[in-house]
Scaffold this motif. Sequence first.
Motif, PDB file in Angstrom:
ATOM      1  N   LEU A  54       0.830  -1.204   0.000  1.00 51.35           N
ATOM      2  CA  LEU A  54       0.000   0.000   0.000  1.00 51.35           C
ATOM      3  C   LEU A  54       0.869   1.261   0.000  1.00 51.35           C
ATOM      4  N   TYR A  55       1.944   1.218   0.760  1.00 51.77           N
ATOM      5  CA  TYR A  55       2.836   2.373   0.849  1.00 51.77           C
ATOM      6  C   TYR A  55       3.528   2.634  -0.486  1.00 51.77           C
ATOM      7  N   TYR A  56       3.961   1.572  -1.151  1.00 51.96           N
ATOM      8  CA  TYR A  56       4.602   1.726  -2.457  1.00 51.96           C
ATOM      9  C   TYR A  56       3.615   2.272  -3.490  1.00 51.96           C
ATOM     10  N   CYS A  57       2.377   1.796  -3.446  1.00 50.11           N
ATOM     11  CA  CYS A  57       1.338   2.326  -4.342  1.00 50.11           C
ATOM     12  C   CYS A  57       1.107   3.813  -4.089  1.00 50.11           C
ATOM     13  N   MET A  58       1.168   4.200  -2.809  1.00 52.10           N
ATOM     14  CA  MET A  58       1.007   5.605  -2.446  1.00 52.10           C
ATOM     15  C   MET A  58       2.163   6.443  -3.008  1.00 52.10           C
ATOM     16  N   ILE A  59       3.382   5.924  -2.919  1.00 55.56           N
ATOM     17  CA  ILE A  59       4.551   6.605  -3.484  1.00 55.56           C
ATOM     18  C   ILE A  59       4.371   6.801  -4.987  1.00 55.56           C
ATOM     19  N   LEU A  60       3.959   5.745  -5.668  1.00 58.10           N
ATOM     20  CA  LEU A  60       3.743   5.824  -7.117  1.00 58.10           C
ATOM     21  C   LEU A  60       2.669   6.851  -7.457  1.00 58.10           C
ATOM     22  N   PHE A  61       1.567   6.817  -6.724  1.00 55.80           N
ATOM     23  CA  PHE A  61       0.449   7.717  -7.011  1.00 55.80           C
ATOM     24  C   PHE A  61       0.853   9.172  -6.822  1.00 55.80           C
ATOM     25  N   GLY A  94      14.534   5.584  -7.388  1.00 56.90           N
ATOM     26  CA  GLY A  94      15.129   4.961  -6.207  1.00 56.90           C
ATOM     27  C   GLY A  94      14.223   3.926  -5.570  1.00 56.90           C
ATOM     28  N   THR A  95      12.942   4.251  -5.425  1.00 62.79           N
ATOM     29  CA  THR A  95      12.026   3.308  -4.777  1.00 62.79           C
ATOM     30  C   THR A  95      11.771   2.072  -5.635  1.00 62.79           C
ATOM     31  N   THR A  96      11.811   2.227  -6.961  1.00 64.11           N
ATOM     32  CA  THR A  96      11.637   1.066  -7.845  1.00 64.11           C
ATOM     33  C   THR A  96      12.833   0.118  -7.742  1.00 64.11           C
ATOM     34  N   GLY A  97      13.983   0.654  -7.366  1.00 65.41           N
ATOM     35  CA  GLY A  97      15.153  -0.194  -7.159  1.00 65.41           C
ATOM     36  C   GLY A  97      15.079  -1.010  -5.888  1.00 65.41           C
ATOM     37  N   PHE A  98      14.130  -0.666  -5.004  1.00 65.49           N
ATOM     38  CA  PHE A  98      14.042  -1.379  -3.715  1.00 65.49           C
ATOM     39  C   PHE A  98      12.729  -2.124  -3.510  1.00 65.49           C
ATOM     40  N   TYR A  99      11.595  -1.439  -3.629  1.00 67.90           N
ATOM     41  CA  TYR A  99      10.320  -2.015  -3.185  1.00 67.90           C
ATOM     42  C   TYR A  99       9.898  -3.288  -3.920  1.00 67.90           C
ATOM     43  N   PRO A 100       9.993  -3.381  -5.257  1.00 69.12           N
ATOM     44  CA  PRO A 100       9.588  -4.635  -5.903  1.00 69.12           C
ATOM     45  C   PRO A 100      10.375  -5.847  -5.395  1.00 69.12           C
ATOM     46  N   LYS A 101      11.691  -5.713  -5.247  1.00 68.20           N
ATOM     47  CA  LYS A 101      12.513  -6.818  -4.725  1.00 68.20           C
ATOM     48  C   LYS A 101      12.151  -7.117  -3.277  1.00 68.20           C
ATOM     49  N   ASN A 294      16.668  -1.950  10.340  1.00 63.24           N
ATOM     50  CA  ASN A 294      15.934  -1.906   9.064  1.00 63.24           C
ATOM     51  C   ASN A 294      15.326  -0.527   8.821  1.00 63.24           C
ATOM     52  N   PHE A 295      14.759   0.073   9.877  1.00 62.38           N
ATOM     53  CA  PHE A 295      14.152   1.393   9.727  1.00 62.38           C
ATOM     54  C   PHE A 295      15.201   2.441   9.353  1.00 62.38           C
ATOM     55  N   ILE A 296      16.367   2.379   9.998  1.00 60.35           N
ATOM     56  CA  ILE A 296      17.445   3.327   9.693  1.00 60.35           C
ATOM     57  C   ILE A 296      17.874   3.173   8.237  1.00 60.35           C
ATOM     58  N   ALA A 297      17.987   1.913   7.783  1.00 60.24           N
ATOM     59  CA  ALA A 297      18.408   1.661   6.399  1.00 60.24           C
ATOM     60  C   ALA A 297      17.352   2.109   5.398  1.00 60.24           C
ATOM     61  N   MET A 298      16.073   1.949   5.753  1.00 60.98           N
ATOM     62  CA  MET A 298      14.976   2.239   4.827  1.00 60.98           C
ATOM     63  C   MET A 298      14.499   3.680   4.881  1.00 60.98           C
ATOM     64  N   ILE A 300      15.557   6.563   4.076  1.00 63.32           N
ATOM     65  CA  ILE A 300      15.695   7.375   2.858  1.00 63.32           C
ATOM     66  C   ILE A 300      14.701   6.950   1.778  1.00 63.32           C
ATOM     67  N   LEU A 301      14.191   5.708   1.869  1.00 64.87           N
ATOM     68  CA  LEU A 301      13.220   5.199   0.899  1.00 64.87           C
ATOM     69  C   LEU A 301      11.787   5.266   1.422  1.00 64.87           C
ATOM     70  N   LEU A 302      11.632   5.629   2.695  1.00 59.42           N
ATOM     71  CA  LEU A 302      10.310   5.727   3.299  1.00 59.42           C
ATOM     72  C   LEU A 302       9.782   7.158   3.319  1.00 59.42           C
ATOM     73  N   LEU A 303      10.572   8.074   3.868  1.00 59.04           N
ATOM     74  CA  LEU A 303      10.074   9.434   4.109  1.00 59.04           C
ATOM     75  C   LEU A 303      10.146  10.362   2.898  1.00 59.04           C
ATOM     76  N   PRO A 304      11.325  10.592   2.282  1.00 55.12           N
ATOM     77  CA  PRO A 304      11.379  11.572   1.175  1.00 55.12           C
ATOM     78  C   PRO A 304      10.452  11.280  -0.005  1.00 55.12           C
ATOM     79  N   PRO A 305      10.344  10.014  -0.489  1.00 52.46           N
ATOM     80  CA  PRO A 305       9.501   9.787  -1.674  1.00 52.46           C
ATOM     81  C   PRO A 305       8.025  10.121  -1.479  1.00 52.46           C
TER      82      PRO A 305
END
Length: 335
Positions: A54-61, A94-101, A294-298, A300-305
Amino acid sequence: MHSWCDTDKEEFEERGMTSTYLIMDNVSVVRMFLLSGLNETNDYRVTLLIFILLYYCMILFFNISIIMIIILDQNLHEPMYILLCSFCMNGLYGTTGFYPKFLLDLFSSSQQISYEWCLLQAFVMYSFACCEVSILAVMAYDRYLAICRPLHYQSVMTKRKVSQLICFSWFTPFCILTINILLTSRLKLCGVKIDRLFCVNWAIVKLACYESDTFSNNITAYFTIIIYFSHGLFIIWTYMHLIRTCVKSKNERVKFMQTCVPHLASLFTFIVAVLFDLMHMRFGSTDLPQSLQNFIAMEILLLPPVMNPLVYGFKLTKIRNRILGCVFLQENYRH
C-alpha cells in the motif's frame, strides 16, 4: 582454499542453496548473496507485505500525479516546476530499485539476490541518493537566482540552461557510481551474508577477502563523499544569501515561505535519513534490534519519496490550485 567464510557457506548449505557459489580452480566464486534483514519478521510478514504494498502504491500515485500535472499544464513549464518533476522522477527511480525486490522477499522463505542484481541494486541505491543531492543543489541555485538575482533570472535560467542542469544532476552521479561499482566488481569476496534489506556498495566491499585490494574503493568512496559534501556546502551558501535577502523585504519573505520552505523540508528530511544510515553503516552497533536497523536503512526510501510530493503539492500555489481544480472538476462532473 575457499574464498568465503565457512560459516556463510554452511548457512547456505543448510538452506539448500548450493547454487550460491561456483567452484573454479579450487576457489569459490560468489554467485548469490543472502540478505538477512528480514530474519526477525516471520511472525508478521503478511502484515508487513500489505503495509509495504500500500505504501509503495502511495509513493507511485503521489509522484506520478505531480509529474503528470507538471507535464500536462503549460503554465507549469517553468524552471522550478521542471526541476520538481525531475525530483519526483528520481524518487520513483530509487524506490523502484528497492520495493519490488523487497515485496518478493516478503513472499519468499529465503532472501537471496544474485551477484549481478546485487551490484545493480547497489548502483541504483547510491545513484538515487547522489541524484537527490544534486537536484536539491540545482533547486537551491534556482531559488537563489529567483530571489537574490530576479533581474537576471530569465536570462540565466533558459530552457537550455535548465536542461544542462538536469543532465548534470543525473549524469554526474551515474558516472561516479559506475566507477564505484566497477571497482567493487573486481574484488574477490569471502562472504555472502549482507545484514541489510537491500544491497549497498559498502556492504559488498566489507565482504572482500583480506588479501583483496580495497584501496581504490576507499579512495573513490571518499572522493564521492567530498563531491556531494561540497554540494551541501553550496546549498548552505545559497540559503545564507537567500535569508539575508528575504529579511529586507516583506515580498521576498512571502516568496521564500512559498517556494523555499518545501525545499528546506526535503533537504532536512534527506540529510537526516542519509546521516543516520551512514553513521550506522560505518560506526553503528550490530546489537541494535533488527527492526531498528531496518528502519534506519529504509528511512531514505520511506520518508522523502512520500513527503516531497505532498509538501510541494500543498505548498506551491500553482500545483495546489491545479490539484484542487481537478478535484472540483471531478465533483461537478459527478453532479
